[in-house]
Write a protein that holds these residues in place. Structure first.
Motif, PDB file in Angstrom:
ATOM      1  N   GLY A 227       0.832  -1.200   0.000  1.00  0.00           N
ATOM      2  CA  GLY A 227       0.000   0.000   0.000  1.00  0.00           C
ATOM      3  C   GLY A 227       0.861   1.242   0.000  1.00  0.00           C
ATOM      4  N   PHE A 228       0.286   2.328   0.552  1.00  0.00           N
ATOM      5  CA  PHE A 228       1.048   3.560   0.658  1.00  0.00           C
ATOM      6  C   PHE A 228       2.072   3.409   1.785  1.00  0.00           C
ATOM      7  CE2 PHE A 228      -3.083   4.868  -1.134  1.00  0.00           C
ATOM      8  CZ  PHE A 228      -2.606   5.378  -2.333  1.00  0.00           C
ATOM      9  N   GLN A 229       3.233   4.033   1.564  1.00  0.00           N
ATOM     10  CA  GLN A 229       4.378   3.931   2.471  1.00  0.00           C
ATOM     11  C   GLN A 229       3.992   3.968   3.950  1.00  0.00           C
ATOM     12  OE1 GLN A 229       7.870   4.005   1.219  1.00  0.00           O
ATOM     13  NE2 GLN A 229       8.040   3.158   3.284  1.00  0.00           N
ATOM     14  N   GLN A 230       3.296   5.038   4.294  1.00  0.00           N
ATOM     15  CA  GLN A 230       2.971   5.309   5.688  1.00  0.00           C
ATOM     16  C   GLN A 230       2.045   4.214   6.262  1.00  0.00           C
ATOM     17  OE1 GLN A 230       0.455   8.594   5.354  1.00  0.00           O
ATOM     18  NE2 GLN A 230       0.660   9.285   7.502  1.00  0.00           N
ATOM     19  N   SER A 231       1.126   3.781   5.445  1.00  0.00           N
ATOM     20  CA  SER A 231       0.180   2.757   5.867  1.00  0.00           C
ATOM     21  C   SER A 231       0.885   1.423   6.093  1.00  0.00           C
ATOM     22  CB  SER A 231      -0.910   2.639   4.796  1.00  0.00           C
ATOM     23  OG  SER A 231      -1.444   1.344   4.774  1.00  0.00           O
ATOM     24  N   VAL A 232       1.798   1.101   5.192  1.00  0.00           N
ATOM     25  CA  VAL A 232       2.532  -0.152   5.295  1.00  0.00           C
ATOM     26  C   VAL A 232       3.394  -0.165   6.559  1.00  0.00           C
ATOM     27  CG1 VAL A 232       4.424  -1.442   4.245  1.00  0.00           C
ATOM     28  CG2 VAL A 232       2.497  -0.712   2.837  1.00  0.00           C
ATOM     29  N   ALA A 233       4.045   0.939   6.819  1.00  0.00           N
ATOM     30  CA  ALA A 233       4.921   1.023   8.000  1.00  0.00           C
ATOM     31  C   ALA A 233       4.093   0.847   9.275  1.00  0.00           C
ATOM     32  CB  ALA A 233       5.640   2.373   8.009  1.00  0.00           C
ATOM     33  N   TYR A 234       2.945   1.493   9.309  1.00  0.00           N
ATOM     34  CA  TYR A 234       2.073   1.404  10.475  1.00  0.00           C
ATOM     35  C   TYR A 234       1.611  -0.040  10.694  1.00  0.00           C
ATOM     36  CZ  TYR A 234      -2.381   1.460  12.946  1.00  0.00           C
ATOM     37  OH  TYR A 234      -3.422   1.165  13.793  1.00  0.00           O
ATOM     38  N   ARG A 235       1.136  -0.665   9.609  1.00  0.00           N
ATOM     39  CA  ARG A 235       0.591  -2.022   9.749  1.00  0.00           C
ATOM     40  C   ARG A 235       1.682  -3.035  10.087  1.00  0.00           C
ATOM     41  NH1 ARG A 235      -1.764  -3.447   4.618  1.00  0.00           N
ATOM     42  NH2 ARG A 235      -1.113  -1.477   3.688  1.00  0.00           N
ATOM     43  N   ALA A 236       2.876  -2.822   9.559  1.00  0.00           N
ATOM     44  CA  ALA A 236       3.982  -3.736   9.866  1.00  0.00           C
ATOM     45  C   ALA A 236       4.270  -3.720  11.368  1.00  0.00           C
ATOM     46  CB  ALA A 236       5.222  -3.364   9.070  1.00  0.00           C
ATOM     47  N   GLY A 237       4.243  -2.541  11.929  1.00  0.00           N
ATOM     48  CA  GLY A 237       4.487  -2.407  13.363  1.00  0.00           C
ATOM     49  C   GLY A 237       3.400  -3.105  14.168  1.00  0.00           C
ATOM     50  N   ARG A 238       2.160  -2.860  13.776  1.00  0.00           N
ATOM     51  CA  ARG A 238       1.036  -3.481  14.472  1.00  0.00           C
ATOM     52  C   ARG A 238       1.073  -5.003  14.344  1.00  0.00           C
ATOM     53  NH1 ARG A 238      -3.608  -0.723  15.786  1.00  0.00           N
ATOM     54  NH2 ARG A 238      -4.001  -2.707  16.855  1.00  0.00           N
ATOM     55  N   LEU A 239       1.440  -5.469  13.163  1.00  0.00           N
ATOM     56  CA  LEU A 239       1.484  -6.905  12.919  1.00  0.00           C
ATOM     57  C   LEU A 239       2.566  -7.563  13.783  1.00  0.00           C
ATOM     58  CD1 LEU A 239       0.286  -9.194  11.217  1.00  0.00           C
ATOM     59  CD2 LEU A 239       2.053  -8.759   9.514  1.00  0.00           C
ATOM     60  N   ARG A 240       3.704  -6.874  13.922  1.00  0.00           N
ATOM     61  CA  ARG A 240       4.778  -7.423  14.753  1.00  0.00           C
ATOM     62  C   ARG A 240       4.286  -7.603  16.197  1.00  0.00           C
ATOM     63  NH1 ARG A 240      10.507  -4.783  14.376  1.00  0.00           N
ATOM     64  NH2 ARG A 240       9.286  -2.937  14.864  1.00  0.00           N
ATOM     65  N   ASP A 241       3.572  -6.631  16.696  1.00  0.00           N
ATOM     66  CA  ASP A 241       3.023  -6.759  18.059  1.00  0.00           C
ATOM     67  C   ASP A 241       2.026  -7.917  18.136  1.00  0.00           C
ATOM     68  OD1 ASP A 241       4.489  -4.579  18.683  1.00  0.00           O
ATOM     69  OD2 ASP A 241       2.805  -3.149  18.617  1.00  0.00           O
ATOM     70  N   HIS A 242       1.218  -8.006  17.108  1.00  0.00           N
ATOM     71  CA  HIS A 242       0.158  -9.014  17.051  1.00  0.00           C
ATOM     72  C   HIS A 242       0.734 -10.426  17.087  1.00  0.00           C
ATOM     73  CE1 HIS A 242      -3.911 -10.298  16.102  1.00  0.00           C
ATOM     74  NE2 HIS A 242      -3.536 -10.922  15.007  1.00  0.00           N
ATOM     75  N   LEU A 243       1.926 -10.593  16.512  1.00  0.00           N
ATOM     76  CA  LEU A 243       2.522 -11.932  16.385  1.00  0.00           C
ATOM     77  C   LEU A 243       3.688 -12.133  17.356  1.00  0.00           C
ATOM     78  CD1 LEU A 243       2.533 -12.290  12.476  1.00  0.00           C
ATOM     79  CD2 LEU A 243       0.820 -13.137  14.085  1.00  0.00           C
ATOM     80  N   ARG A 244       3.735 -11.313  18.385  1.00  0.00           N
ATOM     81  CA  ARG A 244       4.857 -11.311  19.312  1.00  0.00           C
ATOM     82  C   ARG A 244       5.185 -12.715  19.845  1.00  0.00           C
ATOM     83  NH1 ARG A 244       2.933  -8.076  23.583  1.00  0.00           N
ATOM     84  NH2 ARG A 244       2.137  -6.924  21.839  1.00  0.00           N
TER      85      ARG A 244
END
Lengths: 381, 479
Positions: A227-244
């Motif tokens: 997606g858009f740069q900013q959106s991808v960065a945000y979701r990547a961070g959230r996903l990392r937490d989600h899969l901790r």
């Protein structure tokens, strides 16, 4: 070899006048099923007939090289969202894949898990049936329920119902960037669980794969965000937490590297240099680990899980019957690469339930009453 | 609307047929009295009505199979019925048919969050599929306007879409497998709990076949996790052309909203009078919704507004809260009801290439003047699926016929510019006689041949989809 087919009328004439079986060939790079007939090449039916970026629509002759279409779409920042696999490396072919061949084999790639398969982007078809009739179905608009959806039926029919002359496809904007979230060292069961959690999250995962021997050698679970740069960065961070809970997680932010990773998955590069047969097994994702376990125990198989675990690419010693491990598990297995002897012995396509087989045979008898189009290609043993 | 002449043999045989149906179903599940069958005489295309011979309401796949076996043996046509919300007359009975309602097949059979699908009886309503999974944050994506009432069987039969299919696709893109009963009573499993067919894509063929190939009793549907949030922006323009060009530019810019809805002035005025959503009095209005996290929504809406500004908008109203979002959607959601307050209307459903929007809207205006009937336009602009609402007076002799003629002209126009007769409502009886506008004789013949494979006697919903003249030989074949 007959004269070059350059128009739909040529195609109709050749088929109507055929006296025996025909082997339909587009670019000749995905010769998966077994055929024995005079070659009918569609490469002359080439050319993009219409491209409207603002309407997300492309219409092309079936013989149009896929590369030409992808290059044209790229000039407008668009792409085929179902990410069609390139079979050449896996099957050792060198030709140019055609858009008709892609549709006839319903070829998709890792983004299938989010966007859908080739058949989901097929807006319409023109084709010639086994009697030489020129037919059309669907059209070039994105929503169309006018009459039966024969376009879907043609997708993945491997030229056994008719020979495609033209296809209309829905295209989509190419993502501005992509990022891959990578987890190393998981077993298949944990990997499928992690992929399921990601795919069942709000973070809009566009691909989920796992390889016990990944692109860099270690077991790697791969998740893609686009997606858009900013959106991808945000979701990547959230996903990392989600899969901790799954341990250390690496985020590959380079779009180029991420693209390479997914091309590796898409084209099953893991098996390009290896000897042996390649099978394509489809199950529901949570059955993936059990199927993988059986394959490893029985054949010391090589595996790559795509589609969150629902698609398993399998490398087995030549002549092995990988389909046999599916006993008691709902799904299907197709031979993607093997000798003709093995293909003839085990059947490329799987058997289906008796009624589905009967209905399929009934449809073929209507579309191709003389049984001359790739006869028997999709038949199970 | 011409319908086949009922077969006297069947009408005379009613008592025997009902008696046989009662042998396999409970008493309450077979409706035969004229006062009760009347409830099934039409669907949402209520201009056409005809009470059926009988109505059956089976509760299981096995009962559906028994019913179809009997009707097959007796040569009785069967009209499958979901919730009866078809706008195309897909569930319109004939006097000699048995209506098979699937309303009682409404259970949730299985929810599998790990593999992201739900399996339901086909009589379950569209909205209650989402209802069954929303506590875990999931939803079923296709959202036809009638989703509170319409059921999955009808959604599969018509391949229903909705406002959000620009992003999520229509029914066929969200269907994994079905249990279907053929006219001879045999039960077939098509697809399954995994993606993609092993052989021919029969699932893709069945979806959208308008109940002519089999009766779907169960369906496995893909479910998705809801996005973190969603917010619309409303943009008013002083010309339809500007709104159409704006839609095209947004799509081209690489933004993919979940919905782009369009309304023209007649519709805006009607909904304002009805719902008071506070819409500006403009020539054309777009409602564009995007999804994601707060920052993503802001980013995408920013981009959309930037594009819109190049098209001289009269007004831009970005939603800042759930209340504002609801207000923006209130008018759109009330549009059909609001138009219905003014007069009777006929809702068309043609789809056109998005690039042809300005031309088609202009031609519709001209036709409106020519016929002397008002038209309001409210539709899914992102995918070119138009819904012109032609207003007429059902009590005025000749008005319905005039309206139908004008509707046919509009649909011909849709095909002429590269589109199709129906984007999501289906052909039913309504557009049956226009099929030759879009398809050649051979194109139609091959579709009839498909039905021959599934239903050789042509007993399932036989008078729909195709012009009666070309199906007569098949329907009237003595078996």
């Amino acid at each position: 070899m007959q004269a070059m087919i350059e128009t739909e009328a040529d195609l109709s004439e050749v088929i109507a006048g055929a006296s025996g079986p025909l082997t339909v060939v587009g670019g000749g790079t995905r010769l998966i099923g077994l055929t024995a007939g005079q070659v009918l090449a569609t490469e002359g039916l080439s050319g993009v007939r219409l491209y409207e970026p603002g309407a997300l629509t492309l219409v092309a002759g079936a013989g149009t090289p896929l590369g030409e279409i992808e290059a044209l779409l790229a000039t407008e920042g668009q792409a085929l969202a179902f990410e069609p696999m390139d079979h050449r490396g896996l099957l050792g072919q060198t030709g140019a894949p055609s858009v008709g061949g892609m549709v006839a084999a319903n070829v998709s790639g890792p983004r299938r898990v989010k966007a859908g398969a080739c058949r989901d982007f097929l807006l319409g078809v023109r084709f010639v049936d086994g009697s030489g009739r020129i037919l059309k179905n669907g059209g070039r608009v994105m929503k169309n329920v006018t009459g039966y959806d024969l376009a879907k039926l043609m997708a993945g029919s491997f030229g056994t119902l008719g020979v495609l002359s033209e296809v209309s496809l829905k295209v989509l904007p190419r993502a501005e960037t992509s990022t891959s979230v990578l987890i190393e060292g998981l077993g298949a069961a944990d990997a499928v669980r992690a992929m399921g959690m990601a795919l069942g999250s709000p973070f809009d995962i566009s691909a989920a794969a796992h390889a016990p021997i990944g692109p860099e050698g270690a077991a790697t679970t791969m998740l893609r965000l686009e997606g858009f740069q900013q959106s991808v960065a945000y979701r990547a961070g959230r996903l990392r937490d989600h899969l901790r809970e799954f341990g250390s997680i690496e985020i590959e932010v380079s779009h180029e590297k991420s693209t390479d990773i997914w091309r590796w998955v898409r084209d099953v590069q893991a098996f390009h240099a290896s000897k042996g047969d390649v099978w394509r097994i489809v199950v529901k994702p949570t059955d993936g680990p059990e199927v993988g376990k059986r394959l490893v125990e029985r054949f010391a198989a090589g595996l790559v899980f795509d589609q969150g675990g629902g698609l398993i690419w399998v490398l087995v010693p030549a002549g092995s019957d990988a389909r046999a491990v599916l006993s008691g598990i709902e799904g299907h297995a197709r031979i993607e690469r093997a000798s003709n002897e093995t293909k003839a012995k085990l059947g490329v396509f799987p058997r289906q339930n008796a009624l589905v087989e009967r209905l399929s045979a009934g449809l073929r008898a209507k579309f191709d009453p003389r049984g001359i189009l790739n006869p028997g290609l999709m038949d199970a043993l | 609307m011409e319908m086949p002449v009922p077969r006297l043999r069947l009408l005379a045989n009613k008592a025997h047929i009902v008696c046989r149906l009662r042998e396999v179903l409970s008493k309450a599940a077979v409706i035969e009295h004229a006062t009760e069958t009347r409830a099934y005489e039409c669907d949402a295309l209520s201009a056409y009505r005809c009470p059926p011979l009988a109505v059956v309401l089976p509760s299981t796949t096995a009962e559906v199979s028994e019913v179809l076996k009997i009707c097959h043996q007796e040569g009785v046509p069967v009209v499958p019925r979901g919730a009866g919300t078809s706008l195309a007359g897909g569930a319109l009975p004939t006097a000699d048919c048995v209506v098979l309602g699937v309303a009682k097949l409404n259970q949730v059979i299985k929810i599998d969050y790990d593999n992201r699908f739900i399996r339901v009886g086909s009589g379950r309503t569209n909205l209650s599929v989402t209802g069954a999974v929303e506590e875990r944050g999931f939803f079923y994506a296709p959202d036809p306007s009638s989703q509170l009432a319409c059921v999955i069987a009808g959604n599969v039969a018509m391949n229903s879409g909705g406002a959000h299919c620009l992003k999520y696709g229509v029914t066929t893109n969200n269907l994994l497998g079905v249990t279907m009963v053929l006219m001879d009573g045999s039960v077939v499993e098509i697809g399954g709990e995994y993606a993609d067919a092993a052989g021919l894509d029969l699932l893709g063929l069945i979806c959208g076949s308008e109940g002519q190939l089999g009766v779907v009793t169960e369906a496995s549907l893909r479910i998705l996790h809801q996005p973190e949030g969603a917010r619309p922006v409303m943009i008013g323009f002083d010309s339809s052309e500007a709104a159409g060009a704006c839609v095209s530019d947004i799509i081209r810019a690489g933004v993919l909203p979940v919905a782009i809805e369009f309304m023209d002035r007649p519709c805006i005025r009607a909904t304002e009078a009805f719902a008071g959503a506070g819409y500006p009095d403009v020539e054309a209005l777009l409602i564009i919704e995007v999804e994601g996290a707060v920052s993503e929504i802001d980013f995408q809406l920013g981009k959309i507004v930037e594009i819109a500004k190049a098209h001289d908008p009269v007004e831009i109203r970005e939603s800042r809260s759930a209340e504002e979002s609801a207000r923006i959607w209130a008018g759109r959601k009330a549009a059909f009801g609001a138009m219905g307050q003014i007069n009777d209307y006929m809702c068309l459903d043609g789809t056109i290439p998005v690039s042809q929007l300005p031309l088609v809207l202009r031609r519709i205006r001209e036709l409106s003047g020519q016929y002397g009937l008002d038209v309001g336009n409210v539709f899914h602009a992102g995918d070119g699926n138009m819904h012109p609402l032609i207003l007429y007076d059902a009590n005025k002799p000749g008005d319905l016929e005039k309206c139908e003629k004008m509707g046919a002209d509009i649909l011909r126009l849709c095909v002429e510019v590269g589109g199709c007769l129906t984007g999501e409502h289906g052909v039913g009886v309504e557009k049956r006689d226009l099929m030759h506008v879009q398809y050649s004789k051979d194109d139609l013949e091959v579709q009839l041949a498909v039905k021959d494979v599934f239903d050789p006697e042509w007993l399932l919903n036989p008078a729909k989809v195709f012009p009666l003249a070309i199906t007569r030989g098949r329907r009237e074949r003595v078996v």
